[in-house]
Enzyme design. Structure first.
Site, mmCIF file in Angstrom:
data_model
loop_
_atom_site.group_PDB
_atom_site.id
_atom_site.type_symbol
_atom_site.label_atom_id
_atom_site.label_comp_id
_atom_site.label_asym_id
_atom_site.label_seq_id
_atom_site.Cartn_x
_atom_site.Cartn_y
_atom_site.Cartn_z
ATOM 1 N NE ARG A 145 -3.810 0.842 1.931
ATOM 2 C CZ ARG A 145 -5.024 1.024 2.448
ATOM 3 N NH1 ARG A 145 -5.184 1.834 3.463
ATOM 4 N NH2 ARG A 145 -6.055 0.383 1.965
ATOM 5 C CG HIS A 196 -8.396 0.403 -2.798
ATOM 6 N ND1 HIS A 196 -7.629 -0.677 -2.379
ATOM 7 C CD2 HIS A 196 -9.078 0.824 -1.687
ATOM 8 C CE1 HIS A 196 -7.844 -0.894 -1.089
ATOM 9 N NE2 HIS A 196 -8.719 -0.004 -0.647
ATOM 10 C CD GLN A 213 -13.019 -1.168 -0.571
ATOM 11 O OE1 GLN A 213 -12.167 -1.059 0.291
ATOM 12 N NE2 GLN A 213 -14.262 -1.569 -0.296
ATOM 13 C CG ASP A 229 -13.304 6.991 -1.004
ATOM 14 O OD1 ASP A 229 -13.123 6.985 0.236
ATOM 15 O OD2 ASP A 229 -12.373 6.781 -1.819
ATOM 16 C CB CYS A 246 -13.798 1.974 0.236
ATOM 17 S SG CYS A 246 -13.466 3.743 0.289
ATOM 18 N NE ARG A 250 -10.867 -4.559 0.812
ATOM 19 C CZ ARG A 250 -9.877 -3.712 1.147
ATOM 20 N NH1 ARG A 250 -10.134 -2.668 1.905
ATOM 21 N NH2 ARG A 250 -8.647 -3.871 0.673
HETATM 22 N N1 NVA Z 1 -9.774 7.067 -1.595
HETATM 23 C C1 NVA Z 1 -9.404 6.679 -0.268
HETATM 24 C C2 NVA Z 1 -9.653 5.227 -0.062
HETATM 25 C C3 NVA Z 1 -9.354 4.727 1.319
HETATM 26 C C4 NVA Z 1 -9.618 3.258 1.475
HETATM 27 C C5 NVA Z 1 -7.950 7.000 -0.016
HETATM 28 O O1 NVA Z 1 -7.117 6.751 -0.895
HETATM 29 O O2 NVA Z 1 -7.640 7.541 1.045
HETATM 30 N N1 CP Z 2 -11.101 0.385 2.593
HETATM 31 C C1 CP Z 2 -9.818 0.339 2.999
HETATM 32 O O1 CP Z 2 -8.904 0.136 2.208
HETATM 33 O O2 CP Z 2 -9.670 0.513 4.333
HETATM 34 P P1 CP Z 2 -8.280 0.711 5.096
HETATM 35 O O3 CP Z 2 -7.725 2.043 4.656
HETATM 36 O O4 CP Z 2 -8.636 0.679 6.536
HETATM 37 O O5 CP Z 2 -7.362 -0.413 4.692
#
Ligand code: NVA
Ligand code: CP
Length: 332
Positions: free
Chosen positions: A113, A140, A143, A236, A280, A319
């Site tokens: 990540r 992502h 997800q 989101d 998400c 997930r």
């Molecule tokens: N768009 C959000 C998704 C988090 C799971 C981010 O990148 O912070």
């Molecule tokens: N939805 C998601 O990716 O959650 P986290 O940021 O908690 O991993």
């Protein structure tokens, strides 16, 4: 349990475009089977990842992706090692390429990540083991597998349904949903202000997938009419990780795009029970966290978030089942 032959053995998953339509749907069905297997405790008798070691490299925070992966791997008898940016030399004292070659000799797979999507691509190029994208600025993918599982569990199918994403129409989740819905045969509309419209090339690629599957991907800048006919309302946060300084500007742009009960009614599917709400997560739905208080921006009302048609915690659980499916498809 027999792991389905999805043609993913030894493969990485960096974005949904890496998968065929059949592989996307196959992973979702596999995750549904794995969920039933876990409920029946069958995984305890015949773990599928015994002796396997998975590295988890996280440059950004995570609750779901990290914990889902740890539990998925542990369920199947494997182990994980969590490495955050401060723990390892990645990108500071050691190149991504060298890190990939080291970790690839020690681990059977790497979940990453981070920020730049190029980093996960570079890891995958040089690790020599499967690399899975647990979120980058651009995509992502894991997800969306969980989202499709949640939709399939509720409606019994995904094909022919319509999903409306409302909010920052060019973020990693929306980019991935465009592609995932198109591959799954679902209509998808990205309801966003013009300033946050999707990248034209990514939009065109999703449209090409949609044409092949007899569905549509479209953009609407109208939060009133754009959601009509939707079976899934999805939103989101208005500023993703790494973009927090944009919150004030986003607040102005996105205020009319907040997901409310009025919006849910305007889909025309609320009363008949043919509507679910997904997010998400993490979500700003009240002012009970430091960040949501500070920025004041709520992408969804508490009323919708807590309503019976909100399936966000089923989605969060899924997930784990979908990440398990993905890792098993690559390694088992
Ligand atoms: N768009 C959000 C998704 C988090 C799971 C981010 O990148 O912070
Ligand atoms: N939805 C998601 O990716 O959650 P986290 O940021 O908690 O991993």
């Amino acid at each position: 349990m027999i792991v389905p032959q999805l043609g993913l053995s030894g493969k990485s998953l960096l974005k949904l475009a890496d998968l065929t339509d059949q592989q996307v749907l196959g992973l979702v069905d596999f995750a549904i089977d794995l969920k039933a297997r876990k409920a029946a405790h069958e995984h305890l008798d015949a773990p599928l990842l015994k002796g396997r070691n998975i590295a988890l490299i996280f440059q950004k925070s995570s609750t779901r992706t990290r914990c889902a992966t740890v539990v998925a791997v542990r369920d199947e008898g494997g182990s994980t090692e969590y490495l955050n940016q401060a723990d390892i030399h990645l990108g500071k004292k050691e190149t991504v390429k060298d890190t990939a070659r080291v970790l690839g000799r020690l681990f059977d797979g790497i979940l990453f990540r981070g920020f730049a999507h190029e980093t996960v691509e570079e890891l995958a190029r040089f690790a020599g083991v499967p690399v899975w994208n647990g979120l980058t600025d651009l995509w992502h993918p894991t997800q969306i597998l969980a989202d499709l599982q949640t939709i399939k569990e509720y409606f019994g199918q995904v094909k022919g349904l319509k999903l409306a994403f409302i909010g920052d129409g060019r973020n990693n989740v929306c980019n991935s949903l465009m592609r995932g819905c198109a591959k799954a045969g679902m209509d998808m509309v990205d309801v966003c202000p013009p300033e946050l419209a999707p990248d034209p090339a990514l939009f065109a690629a999703a449209q090409a997938d949609a044409r092949r599957n007899g569905c549509t991907v479209s953009v609407s800048h109208d939060p009133i009419n754009g959601v009509k006919g939707a079976h899934v309302l999805y939103t989101d946060v208005w500023a993703s990780m790494g973009e927090e300084s944009a919150f004030n500007q986003r607040l102005e742009l996105l205020r009319p795009f907040q997901v409310t009960m009025d919006m849910a009614r305007r889909t025309g599917n609320l009363e008949s029970g043919r509507l679910i709400f997904l997010h998400c997560l993490p979500a700003f739905h009240n002012h009970d966290t430091d960040m949501s208080r500070e920025c004041g921006a709520l992408e969804v009302t508490d009323e919708v978030f807590e309503a019976p048609f909100s399936k966000v915690f089923e989605e969060a659980e899924n997930r784990m089942h979908t990440i398990k499916a993905m890792i098993l498809a690559s390694l088992a």
